[in-house]
Structures are given as C-alpha cells and as structure tokens.
Design a protein around this motif. Structure first.
Motif, PDB file in Angstrom:
ATOM      1  N   VAL A   1       0.856  -1.193   0.000  1.00 50.45           N
ATOM      2  CA  VAL A   1       0.000   0.000   0.000  1.00 50.45           C
ATOM      3  C   VAL A   1       0.891   1.241   0.000  1.00 50.45           C
ATOM      4  O   VAL A   1       1.748   1.389   0.873  1.00 50.45           O
ATOM      5  CB  VAL A   1      -0.922   0.007   1.228  1.00 50.45           C
ATOM      6  CG1 VAL A   1      -1.809   1.249   1.207  1.00 50.45           C
ATOM      7  CG2 VAL A   1      -1.777  -1.255   1.278  1.00 50.45           C
TER       8      VAL A   1
ATOM      9  N   ASP B   1      -0.769   7.236   0.051  1.00 51.84           N
ATOM     10  CA  ASP B   1      -2.156   7.089  -0.408  1.00 51.84           C
ATOM     11  C   ASP B   1      -3.111   7.530   0.693  1.00 51.84           C
ATOM     12  O   ASP B   1      -3.039   7.046   1.828  1.00 51.84           O
ATOM     13  CB  ASP B   1      -2.435   5.633  -0.807  1.00 51.84           C
ATOM     14  CG  ASP B   1      -3.700   5.505  -1.639  1.00 51.84           C
ATOM     15  OD1 ASP B   1      -4.781   5.838  -1.119  1.00 51.84           O
ATOM     16  OD2 ASP B   1      -3.596   5.087  -2.803  1.00 51.84           O
TER      17      ASP B   1
ATOM     18  N   SER C   1      -6.277   6.989   0.817  1.00 53.22           N
ATOM     19  CA  SER C   1      -7.359   6.020   1.017  1.00 53.22           C
ATOM     20  C   SER C   1      -6.778   4.609   1.010  1.00 53.22           C
ATOM     21  O   SER C   1      -7.051   3.812   0.101  1.00 53.22           O
ATOM     22  CB  SER C   1      -8.423   6.166  -0.077  1.00 53.22           C
ATOM     23  OG  SER C   1      -8.960   7.468  -0.099  1.00 53.22           O
ATOM     24  N   PRO C   2      -5.967   4.265   2.010  1.00 51.44           N
ATOM     25  CA  PRO C   2      -5.274   2.971   1.983  1.00 51.44           C
ATOM     26  C   PRO C   2      -6.210   1.770   2.024  1.00 51.44           C
ATOM     27  O   PRO C   2      -5.927   0.740   1.402  1.00 51.44           O
ATOM     28  CB  PRO C   2      -4.381   3.021   3.233  1.00 51.44           C
ATOM     29  CG  PRO C   2      -5.013   4.039   4.121  1.00 51.44           C
ATOM     30  CD  PRO C   2      -5.609   5.056   3.205  1.00 51.44           C
TER      31      PRO C   2
ATOM     32  N   HIS D   1      -9.224   1.543   0.712  1.00 52.78           N
ATOM     33  CA  HIS D   1      -9.806   1.369  -0.618  1.00 52.78           C
ATOM     34  C   HIS D   1      -8.759   0.899  -1.625  1.00 52.78           C
ATOM     35  O   HIS D   1      -9.073   0.123  -2.533  1.00 52.78           O
ATOM     36  CB  HIS D   1     -10.473   2.665  -1.074  1.00 52.78           C
ATOM     37  CG  HIS D   1     -11.767   2.930  -0.384  1.00 52.78           C
ATOM     38  ND1 HIS D   1     -11.831   3.521   0.861  1.00 52.78           N
ATOM     39  CD2 HIS D   1     -13.045   2.666  -0.736  1.00 52.78           C
ATOM     40  CE1 HIS D   1     -13.097   3.618   1.234  1.00 52.78           C
ATOM     41  NE2 HIS D   1     -13.852   3.099   0.284  1.00 52.78           N
ATOM     42  N   TRP D   2      -7.527   1.365  -1.493  1.00 47.30           N
ATOM     43  CA  TRP D   2      -6.466   0.864  -2.365  1.00 47.30           C
ATOM     44  C   TRP D   2      -6.318  -0.639  -2.194  1.00 47.30           C
ATOM     45  O   TRP D   2      -6.233  -1.392  -3.176  1.00 47.30           O
ATOM     46  CB  TRP D   2      -5.142   1.548  -2.026  1.00 47.30           C
ATOM     47  CG  TRP D   2      -4.016   1.195  -2.960  1.00 47.30           C
ATOM     48  CD1 TRP D   2      -3.596   1.911  -4.043  1.00 47.30           C
ATOM     49  CD2 TRP D   2      -3.184   0.020  -2.907  1.00 47.30           C
ATOM     50  NE1 TRP D   2      -2.557   1.266  -4.671  1.00 47.30           N
ATOM     51  CE2 TRP D   2      -2.276   0.101  -4.003  1.00 47.30           C
ATOM     52  CE3 TRP D   2      -3.107  -1.077  -2.068  1.00 47.30           C
ATOM     53  CZ2 TRP D   2      -1.320  -0.881  -4.253  1.00 47.30           C
ATOM     54  CZ3 TRP D   2      -2.159  -2.064  -2.322  1.00 47.30           C
ATOM     55  CH2 TRP D   2      -1.277  -1.963  -3.400  1.00 47.30           C
TER      56      TRP D   2
ATOM     57  N   HIS E   1      -9.354  -2.646  -3.613  1.00 49.19           N
ATOM     58  CA  HIS E   1      -9.300  -2.745  -5.071  1.00 49.19           C
ATOM     59  C   HIS E   1      -8.241  -3.757  -5.505  1.00 49.19           C
ATOM     60  O   HIS E   1      -8.474  -4.573  -6.404  1.00 49.19           O
ATOM     61  CB  HIS E   1      -8.994  -1.369  -5.666  1.00 49.19           C
ATOM     62  CG  HIS E   1      -8.896  -1.362  -7.155  1.00 49.19           C
ATOM     63  ND1 HIS E   1     -10.000  -1.411  -7.982  1.00 49.19           N
ATOM     64  CD2 HIS E   1      -7.808  -1.346  -7.981  1.00 49.19           C
ATOM     65  CE1 HIS E   1      -9.614  -1.411  -9.234  1.00 49.19           C
ATOM     66  NE2 HIS E   1      -8.292  -1.373  -9.276  1.00 49.19           N
TER      67      HIS E   1
END
Length: 383
Positions: A347, A351, A353-354, A356-357, A360
């Motif tokens: 990750v 970022d 939005s870790p 959500h990363w 995904h």
C-alpha cells in the motif's frame, strides 16, 4: 390441467400393431412456476430476467433482448430458453469471445440449467430460479428487508478521519447474505484513540443483530466497571456480558486497540481473532499484533491479556475480518492470510485512502462473483 395435443407412436410385435397417442410435455406446468435469471453480481444486482419458450438473448448490442454494458460480453453472447415440464432450461453460448460459464465450467454449445445453477458471462453473475409469482414476491420482500438491515449496520459505522495526526479509512462490503462484521473508532479523551473490529459467528439476521448489539455497547461505552483505555478489561467485560448461553449460541472474535498519542504506544488485545498488522512507513517488515485469548462468549470467567507496541511516525495499522483474505483467486486456488500479507506491504505510504487501495488490489486478484463473507477493513495512519 389437460395434456397438450400429442404425437402418435406405433408399437408392434409379431402378432399385432398398436397405435397410441403420447402427450407432448409442456413448459411451466408446475404450479404456475416460471423461469428467471436473478442477477447476483454485476451491473444490476437483484434484478430478475423472466424467460420461457422463446429464447432470451443476452449480449452487449441489439438484437440481444438483454443489453449488458460489459466490455467482456460479446454482442450476442448467449441465450436461455425453457424446455420440458420439470423446471428445465437450457443455455446456449452463441460463439462468444470470452465464453459463458455455468458452475465455473465453460459451456461448449448448450447445457441444461437446473434451479440454483450459476451463470457467469463477463463480469455478470446470475442464478437460475424456477419459482411461482408468490415465491418471487416473498423473496423480493426478504431481499428488501436484508438491504435495510445492511444499510442500518452501515449507518453505525464511524465517519472517516481525513486530517490530523490520526487518520482513518475503511471499507465495508457485505456479502450476498447479511453478515456479522462491525467496527469502529473513537477518541476516548485527548490522549487515547480506540479502534476495534468484531466478527460474529455465522451469517444472516441473527449474526447481524448480535454484531449491532456489541457495537452499540462499545460505541456508548456501556460496560460496567471497564476502563475503555484497557483492552484486556474491555474483552473481559464483553465476555461476561455476551456469554453464548444467553445469546442463542452466538460467539464473536474481536481485535481492540488503544493508541496513546504522547507516548506513541498502541496497547491491544484480541479474542479469537487473527492478527492486525502494523506497517512502518519505510516499507519495513509488517508487525503482527495478536494476543492469544479465547473467542468472546465461549467460556465464562476466563482471564484476558493485552500487549503493547511502539508506533513509529507514519506507521499504518490494518485491522480486518477474515472475509478480506478467505477468497478464491482467479486461478481457482483458495486464499489464506499469507496471500494477503504481501499486499499490506505494498500500500503506497502517501495514499490517502489505503483501505480502498487494498480493497481494489485484493478483489482484483479474486474470482469474480458474490463474496462469501463480509469484506471489512479498517486502516489507521499515525502521522
């Protein structure tokens, strides 16, 4: 119901010839039942496509009757049609590029569909149903109630914290059946930040109701005599309050942690839960955070232990349910916790939005289709 006009058959032996009329089978003669494709995953989850003796074609372009805006679906991809009199239906692949799959197997030509079989074309997943209108109405009402329950659980989840020295991000994707995950975070006072995740045994309304009960106790701090800054006390009091004998046999796992802002320490305890992981900002090794305590509700009056770890600047904490790693990969192999860990280390540190990363990235490796369990993930960044 009378038989349809029949076909004439002849039977003979050495002495006689017998002529008899055999009724042709009809479609949908069982209590007014009809054939449906119920969409489970893809563009419009929950919609039903009814079909009968006239073929129903699915594809990306006309003349398909059902248009699917999916780049992995061919112009005319496949068709379904009802035949016979016992709920039989048939699917025919129309020479699609990426194939039609029934129960995970690619269809060559035509294949018989029976009730409950799953069909996948591109990223669209359907299940075959053979139901009466009354059964469809009951199923729709139940689906509506489950959706309301899911939305209620989501309404109790915390707001993300996007600024400050403690930032949070999370994702919660319920499985097709109502699950039993819940999580939260809160500033207990100016110095102490608490976060937690629970996973109730089983699925369905019972598990969801139990998880909501536990989450409300934690959100409102309703554990008599417990210091919410002490994870071991919190687990002990939860165990006393939620014994399985008094809660329909329900147990749950939990991870609970408290961060001290000035000392930069994280004190934590887990009960029957896999580790949470602390990832340093410099990309160093992940640190597994777990204490070996029993599930909450399993045994009364047992001691619970906690542990403590230092938190370097920029470190990130990942707390998640087993639905995040108990997946099936695109290659058909079942995942475990060890398959998830490399992704935690990838990750990007910057970022915003870790969670959500990570969601995904992980679901991109999973076999398309409905989740088997809730996907619940909380990420906390300590600046």
């Amino acid at each position: 119901m009378t038989d349809a006009p029949g076909d004439t058959e002849f039977a003979s032996d050495d002495r006689t010839t017998v002529m008899k009329t055999v009724a042709r089978p009809q479609v949908r003669v069982v209590e007014g039942r009809e054939h449906y494709l119920l969409q489970l995953e893809g563009l419009e989850p929950g919609r039903r496509l009814r079909f009968g003796r006239e073929p129903l074609r699915l594809g990306r372009r006309a003349p398909a009757e059902v248009l699917l805006a999916d780049p992995e679906v061919s112009g005319l991809h496949c068709e379904v049609v009802a035949r016979g009199h016992q709920g039989d239906a048939w699917l025919t692949d129309l020479n699609s590029t990426n194939g039609s799959f029934v129960e995970g197997r690619r269809v060559q030509g035509s294949v018989r569909l029976t009730q409950g079989m799953r069909l996948q074309i591109g990223r669209q997943v359907f299940v075959h149903e053979f139901r009466t209108p009354a059964e469809v109405a009951v199923a729709d009402e139940l689906a509506h109630d489950l959706d309301k329950a899911r939305r209620y659980v989501q309404s109790l989840l915390p707001a993300r914290v996007l600024q400050g020295d403690i930032r949070t991000d999370w994702c919660f994707e319920p499985c097709s059946a109502l699950g039993g995950d819940a999580f939260g975070h809160v500033m207990l006072d100016d110095e102490h930040f608490a976060c937690y995740l629970i996973d109730v045994s089983g699925h369905g309304v019972g598990a969801a109701v139990h998880s909501v009960s536990v989450m409300n106790v934690l959100r409102q701090r309703l554990l008599p005599g417990a210091d919410f800054r002490d994870p071991a006390q919190v687990l002990g009091q939860l165990n006393a309050m939620f014994q399985m004998d008094s809660h329909d046999g329900r147990m749950f796992s939990i991870w609970y942690g408290v961060f001290h802002r000035t000392r930069r320490t994280l004190r934590y305890a887990s009960g029957g839960h896999h580790p949470a992981y602390l990832a340093p900002a410099d990309g160093g090794p992940l640190q597994a955070l777990r204490t070996r305590n029993l599930l909450i509700g399993a045994v009364p009056e047992v001691p619970f232990t906690a542990a403590e770890v230092g938190v370097p600047a920029g470190a990130r904490l990942f707390v998640f349910s087993d639905g995040v790693f108990e997946l099936q990969g695109r290659d058909g192999r079942d995942w475990g916790l060890d398959d998830l860990l490399p992704w935690l280390g990838q990750v990007p540190a910057d970022d915003a939005s870790p969670a959500h990363w990570l969601q995904h990235a992980v679901l991109g490796q999973a076999k398309p289709g409905p989740l088997g369990d809730d996907f619940s993930l909380l990420a906390v960044t300590f600046a």
